[in-house]
Design a protein around this motif. Structure first.
Motif, mmCIF file in Angstrom:
data_model
loop_
_atom_site.group_PDB
_atom_site.id
_atom_site.type_symbol
_atom_site.label_atom_id
_atom_site.label_comp_id
_atom_site.label_asym_id
_atom_site.label_seq_id
_atom_site.Cartn_x
_atom_site.Cartn_y
_atom_site.Cartn_z
ATOM 1 N N ARG A 63 0.877 -1.168 0.000
ATOM 2 C CA ARG A 63 0.000 0.000 0.000
ATOM 3 C C ARG A 63 0.912 1.215 0.000
ATOM 4 O O ARG A 63 1.670 1.411 0.945
ATOM 5 N N GLN A 67 2.488 4.548 0.803
ATOM 6 C CA GLN A 67 2.335 5.338 2.022
ATOM 7 C C GLN A 67 2.586 6.816 1.754
ATOM 8 O O GLN A 67 3.578 7.177 1.135
ATOM 9 N N VAL A 86 0.996 8.885 6.895
ATOM 10 C CA VAL A 86 1.076 7.492 7.345
ATOM 11 C C VAL A 86 2.465 7.196 7.911
ATOM 12 O O VAL A 86 2.594 6.581 8.969
ATOM 13 N N ARG A 87 3.493 7.645 7.211
ATOM 14 C CA ARG A 87 4.856 7.425 7.715
ATOM 15 C C ARG A 87 5.065 8.136 9.054
ATOM 16 O O ARG A 87 5.693 7.603 9.965
ATOM 17 N N GLU A 113 3.332 6.186 11.836
ATOM 18 C CA GLU A 113 4.137 5.025 12.228
ATOM 19 C C GLU A 113 5.347 5.444 13.055
ATOM 20 O O GLU A 113 5.685 4.811 14.058
ATOM 21 N N TRP A 169 -4.089 6.970 8.917
ATOM 22 C CA TRP A 169 -3.639 5.587 9.101
ATOM 23 C C TRP A 169 -4.790 4.613 8.818
ATOM 24 O O TRP A 169 -4.607 3.617 8.113
ATOM 25 N N HIS A 197 -5.444 4.426 5.186
ATOM 26 C CA HIS A 197 -4.362 3.662 4.557
ATOM 27 C C HIS A 197 -4.608 2.160 4.712
ATOM 28 O O HIS A 197 -4.440 1.400 3.767
ATOM 29 N N GLN A 198 -5.005 1.736 5.883
ATOM 30 C CA GLN A 198 -5.258 0.315 6.137
ATOM 31 C C GLN A 198 -6.436 -0.206 5.311
ATOM 32 O O GLN A 198 -6.458 -1.371 4.939
#
Length: 128
Positions: A53, A55, A59-60, A63, A95, A98-99
């Protein structure tokens, strides 16, 4: 049925590949431009399957900050811990989105004629 290594596949559509033709040992500056057409129905074997996926920055960052909080949150001053926790909470919607995003499936296929197509979208192929 998904794509797996060692599986036989067939190209579902005509595929035109364009760009620079670079022989081994030469740099792109020394090469010429060209194109190659692979006809629908060309068969080959899947050598590798990659799923990811893509990113974005949020998102980064989610994390990174989440990992920082998990690993060192207990050692942080309360105000700093709260600030990082707030930043993680603010990034959580990115996030979650993104999932939920569909996996991007790419494959490396070695065609019966010896041609290798790498990093090709998996939906270009069907099963013979």
């Amino acid at each position: 049925m998904g794509l797996n290594e060692g599986q036989r596949v067939k190209l579902a559509v005509d595929l035109r590949l364009t760009g620079q033709v670079v022989p081994a040992g030469e740099t792109a500056q020394e090469a010429g431009a060209g194109f190659l057409v692979l006809a629908a129905g060309a068969e080959g074997t899947v050598e590798r399957v990659d799923a990811d996926r893509p990113q974005g920055h949020e998102v980064r960052e989610y994390e990174r900050l989440g990992s920082l909080l998990d690993a060192f949150g207990h050692q942080m001053p309360p105000a700093s811990r709260e600030q990082v926790a707030d930043q993680v909470a603010a990034l959580r919607p990115a996030w979650v989105a993104h999932q939920e995003r569909k996996l991007r499936l790419t494959v490396r296929v070695r065609f019966d004629n010896g041609f290798v197509l790498d990093d090709a979208p998996g939906d270009l192929f069907v099963f013979p």
